[in-house]
Design an enzyme around this catalytic site. Structure first.
Site, mmCIF file in Angstrom:
data_model
loop_
_atom_site.group_PDB
_atom_site.id
_atom_site.type_symbol
_atom_site.label_atom_id
_atom_site.label_comp_id
_atom_site.label_asym_id
_atom_site.label_seq_id
_atom_site.Cartn_x
_atom_site.Cartn_y
_atom_site.Cartn_z
ATOM 1 N N THR A 93 0.863 -1.179 0.000
ATOM 2 C CA THR A 93 0.000 0.000 0.000
ATOM 3 C C THR A 93 0.902 1.233 0.000
ATOM 4 O O THR A 93 1.663 1.454 0.935
ATOM 5 C CB THR A 93 -0.918 0.009 1.230
ATOM 6 O OG1 THR A 93 -1.790 -1.127 1.169
ATOM 7 C CG2 THR A 93 -1.757 1.277 1.277
ATOM 8 N N LYS A 168 -7.540 1.506 -2.868
ATOM 9 C CA LYS A 168 -7.201 1.048 -1.515
ATOM 10 C C LYS A 168 -7.461 2.166 -0.509
ATOM 11 O O LYS A 168 -7.889 1.913 0.627
ATOM 12 C CB LYS A 168 -5.737 0.608 -1.451
ATOM 13 C CG LYS A 168 -5.272 0.139 -0.075
ATOM 14 C CD LYS A 168 -6.034 -1.082 0.436
ATOM 15 C CE LYS A 168 -5.589 -1.512 1.829
ATOM 16 N NZ LYS A 168 -4.279 -2.190 1.837
ATOM 17 N N LYS A 236 -0.167 4.689 8.765
ATOM 18 C CA LYS A 236 0.569 4.899 7.516
ATOM 19 C C LYS A 236 -0.408 5.053 6.358
ATOM 20 O O LYS A 236 -0.290 5.976 5.535
ATOM 21 C CB LYS A 236 1.509 3.732 7.254
ATOM 22 C CG LYS A 236 2.388 3.914 6.003
ATOM 23 C CD LYS A 236 2.773 2.596 5.370
ATOM 24 C CE LYS A 236 1.677 2.098 4.451
ATOM 25 N NZ LYS A 236 2.096 0.982 3.569
#
Length: 286
Positions: A93, A168, A236
């Site tokens: 990601t 995502k 994150k």
């Protein structure tokens, strides 16, 4: 197919194992060499000491590493050693920006780069039931999709390079809001003196039902937060989301608020707790 897999952590190791079990020739690389060696011994795959060694002559190079800088470093090292017309599939990601950069770099050297973040967590990786959201060249994705299906239940092409990462982000935005709602619902049930198991049975068959409720209600009510995707990783991801929103103008007030709630969980020492630990910050503290 001859495959290299870089990043043999809690997600990458089982994903790469599924590839070996599907009959592919898989070489694994991990920055901690002992992890690659242990993975190879357990699965029958091979271990490489460097990215270059793993990448040499492979048709498909898959990575699942930590962040943008890791992706840049691994892809840059791997590219000169890949077979002609090789495909790189990145399950990390990252920002959409780095996905676009890597696609341009790969294309310039006759290879293809697919940004393909996943959803489903460690359990999905272990069980081969991940959902993959992909950006990049559709034809390149089509050539490797049968391979990626070894650990996936769904693969969706979303558009040009970076589109997988943007999707995502949509996923993480939705999760953030749902988990905060779940935390407050559990907290309210406890403060109200309800039997939390009974409350779950009462509300989980109606409009309040969600994957998070079905899988994290009872553990959150018990103060158990050792079930997969860690707060550090969620922060994150939400940082990537909020950076992108500052660029494209999306208004994400709830997401920004939940990100700060996760910062409070980190301050409590919950860096490695799972994302349902938002419930912990609502409990009385000494």
């Amino acid at each position: 197919m001859k495959i290299a897999f870089a990043g043999l952590g809690v997600m990458g190791a089982p994903m790469a194992r599924h590839l070996v079990e599907a009959g592919h020739d898989v070489t694994g690389f991990n920055r901690t060499a002992s992890k690659a060696e242990a993975w190879a011994a357990a699965t029958g795959g091979k271990a490489a000491a460097t990215v270059a060694e793993a990448a040499r002559g492979v048709d498909l190079f898959i990575l699942c590493v930590g962040n943008d800088d890791d992706v840049r470093a691994v892809v840059t090292e791997a590219l000169p050693y890949l077979s002609e017309a090789a495909v790189i599939v990145d399950h990390t990601t990252t920002s959409a920006k780095v996905a676009r950069e890597m696609a341009e770099l790969a294309n310039g050297q006759g290879r293809s780069f697919i940004d393909a973040p996943v959803s489903g967590g460690q359990a999905g990786a272990e069980n081969g039931q991940l959902s993959v959201m992909a950006g990049g060249d559709a034809a390149a994705l089509a050539t490797v999709e049968p391979v990626v299906k070894a650990y996936s239940k769904a693969i969706k092409h979303m558009g040009p390079a970076g589109s997988g990462q943007l999707t995502k982000m949509v996923n993480q935005i939705a999760i953030a809001g749902v988990v905060q709602g779940l935390a407050e619902a559990v907290h309210f049930a406890q403060v109200a003196g309800l039997d939390t198991d009974a409350a779950y049975e009462a509300v989980s068959k109606g409009a309040a039902q969600s994957w998070q409720m079905d899988n994290r209600w009872k553990t959150a009510a018990k103060g158990e937060f050792d079930f997969g995707f860690a707060v550090d990783w969620m922060r994150k991801d939400l940082g990537l989301v909020l950076d992108e929103a500052r660029t494209n103008g999306a208004r994400l007030s709830l997401t920004a608020l939940v990100d700060q709630f996760y910062a409070e969980v980190q301050a409590m020492g919950g860096n490695r707790w799972d994302t349902s630990s938002l419930a912990a910050r609502l409990q009385p503290r000494d």
